[in-house]
Structures are given as structure tokens and as C-alpha cells.
Write a protein that holds these residues in place. Sequence first.
Motif, PDB file in Angstrom:
ATOM      1  N   SER A   1       0.860  -1.185  -0.031  1.00  0.00           N
ATOM      2  CA  SER A   1      -0.073   0.142  -0.170  1.00  0.00           C
ATOM      3  C   SER A   1       0.926   1.143  -0.224  1.00  0.00           C
ATOM      4  O   SER A   1       1.961   1.329   0.594  1.00  0.00           O
ATOM      5  CB  SER A   1      -0.995  -0.145   1.271  1.00  0.00           C
ATOM      6  OG  SER A   1      -1.700  -0.852   1.077  1.00  0.00           O
ATOM      7  N   LEU A   2       0.433   2.252  -0.743  1.00  0.00           N
ATOM      8  CA  LEU A   2       1.247   3.530  -0.806  1.00  0.00           C
ATOM      9  C   LEU A   2       0.267   4.708  -0.081  1.00  0.00           C
ATOM     10  O   LEU A   2      -0.972   4.606  -0.441  1.00  0.00           O
ATOM     11  CB  LEU A   2       1.521   4.137  -2.319  1.00  0.00           C
ATOM     12  CG  LEU A   2       2.247   2.835  -2.922  1.00  0.00           C
ATOM     13  CD1 LEU A   2       2.573   3.037  -4.165  1.00  0.00           C
ATOM     14  CD2 LEU A   2       3.722   2.921  -2.299  1.00  0.00           C
ATOM     15  N   LEU A  21      -0.767  -4.338  -6.437  1.00  0.00           N
ATOM     16  CA  LEU A  21      -0.935  -5.825  -6.473  1.00  0.00           C
ATOM     17  C   LEU A  21      -0.501  -6.304  -7.768  1.00  0.00           C
ATOM     18  O   LEU A  21      -1.022  -6.037  -8.847  1.00  0.00           O
ATOM     19  CB  LEU A  21      -2.792  -6.337  -6.325  1.00  0.00           C
ATOM     20  CG  LEU A  21      -2.775  -7.783  -6.449  1.00  0.00           C
ATOM     21  CD1 LEU A  21      -2.163  -8.344  -5.266  1.00  0.00           C
ATOM     22  CD2 LEU A  21      -4.227  -7.757  -6.240  1.00  0.00           C
ATOM     23  N   VAL A  22       0.388  -7.189  -7.725  1.00  0.00           N
ATOM     24  CA  VAL A  22       1.022  -7.739  -8.933  1.00  0.00           C
ATOM     25  C   VAL A  22       1.867  -6.423  -9.794  1.00  0.00           C
ATOM     26  O   VAL A  22       2.758  -5.940  -9.733  1.00  0.00           O
ATOM     27  CB  VAL A  22       0.369  -8.611  -9.628  1.00  0.00           C
ATOM     28  CG1 VAL A  22       1.178  -9.354 -10.930  1.00  0.00           C
ATOM     29  CG2 VAL A  22      -0.134  -9.783  -8.817  1.00  0.00           C
ATOM     30  N   HIS A  26      -4.004   0.177  -7.556  1.00  0.00           N
ATOM     31  CA  HIS A  26      -5.373   0.821  -7.573  1.00  0.00           C
ATOM     32  C   HIS A  26      -5.640   1.762  -6.620  1.00  0.00           C
ATOM     33  O   HIS A  26      -5.064   1.696  -5.496  1.00  0.00           O
ATOM     34  CB  HIS A  26      -6.501  -0.487  -7.142  1.00  0.00           C
ATOM     35  CG  HIS A  26      -7.718  -0.044  -7.134  1.00  0.00           C
ATOM     36  ND1 HIS A  26      -8.482   0.094  -8.235  1.00  0.00           N
ATOM     37  CD2 HIS A  26      -8.393   0.158  -5.949  1.00  0.00           C
ATOM     38  CE1 HIS A  26      -9.583   0.500  -7.774  1.00  0.00           C
ATOM     39  NE2 HIS A  26      -9.806   0.472  -6.389  1.00  0.00           N
ATOM     40  N   LEU A  27      -5.827   2.951  -7.145  1.00  0.00           N
ATOM     41  CA  LEU A  27      -5.901   4.294  -6.411  1.00  0.00           C
ATOM     42  C   LEU A  27      -7.201   4.235  -5.587  1.00  0.00           C
ATOM     43  O   LEU A  27      -8.292   4.021  -6.119  1.00  0.00           O
ATOM     44  CB  LEU A  27      -5.946   5.502  -7.314  1.00  0.00           C
ATOM     45  CG  LEU A  27      -6.034   6.766  -6.623  1.00  0.00           C
ATOM     46  CD1 LEU A  27      -4.921   6.995  -5.614  1.00  0.00           C
ATOM     47  CD2 LEU A  27      -5.708   7.932  -7.911  1.00  0.00           C
ATOM     48  N   GLY A  57       6.915  -1.233 -11.198  1.00  0.00           N
ATOM     49  CA  GLY A  57       6.483  -2.349 -11.884  1.00  0.00           C
ATOM     50  C   GLY A  57       5.071  -2.283 -12.340  1.00  0.00           C
ATOM     51  O   GLY A  57       4.703  -3.250 -13.060  1.00  0.00           O
ATOM     52  N   ALA A  58       4.278  -1.399 -12.094  1.00  0.00           N
ATOM     53  CA  ALA A  58       2.843  -1.258 -12.263  1.00  0.00           C
ATOM     54  C   ALA A  58       2.736  -0.889 -13.992  1.00  0.00           C
ATOM     55  O   ALA A  58       3.713  -0.191 -14.377  1.00  0.00           O
ATOM     56  CB  ALA A  58       2.002  -0.435 -11.496  1.00  0.00           C
ATOM     57  N   ILE A  59       1.957  -1.600 -14.508  1.00  0.00           N
ATOM     58  CA  ILE A  59       1.621  -1.243 -15.898  1.00  0.00           C
ATOM     59  C   ILE A  59       0.398  -0.608 -16.111  1.00  0.00           C
ATOM     60  O   ILE A  59      -0.089  -0.331 -17.119  1.00  0.00           O
ATOM     61  CB  ILE A  59       1.524  -2.554 -16.672  1.00  0.00           C
ATOM     62  CG1 ILE A  59       0.695  -3.633 -16.418  1.00  0.00           C
ATOM     63  CG2 ILE A  59       2.991  -3.074 -16.903  1.00  0.00           C
ATOM     64  CD1 ILE A  59       0.528  -4.651 -17.163  1.00  0.00           C
TER      65      ILE A  59
END
Length: 75
Positions: A1-2, A21-22, A26-27, A57-59
Motif C-alpha cells: 500500500s502507498l 498488487l502484482v 489501484h488508487l 513495475g505497475a503497468i
Amino acid sequence: SLARGMVCGKQLLAYSFSHFLVDDLHLLTLAVHPKFRGEGLGAGLLNQLISESRSIGAIRVTLEVRRGNLSAISL
């Protein structure tokens, strides 16, 4: 979590909470203090999150909004 925030002195101007997640970020929440809306703080915080999420690494970055929330939709 950020969790991220924008502060000026002791005043919280904007904040966000998101979950990674992976390869998706998700904001969950992005909010701007009513006195500072319309000054680009939400867009700036979102751009910072997108940049940071790419570096880990988020796409994809997703945000669910209500149909009537025009401010969030315009981001």
C-alpha cells in the motif's frame, strides 16, 4: 500500500491511498482540500503516483469513481 500527501507548512493540501498488487496500482482515494481545488494538485499527485508506480513495475493504474464525480473523471 502507498500513502502520499502534499503539505504546506502544517496544512494538508491533498492525499492519496493506493494498493499495489502484482502489476496494478489501484488508487483507493485521492482528495484535495476544498480551498485548494482547481489548482492542479490532484493532477500533480496523480502524475507522481503514476511515475512512482511505473518504477515499481505497475503497468496499470485504476481508479473507480461515481458517474457524477466530474472532477475525478476529468483526471
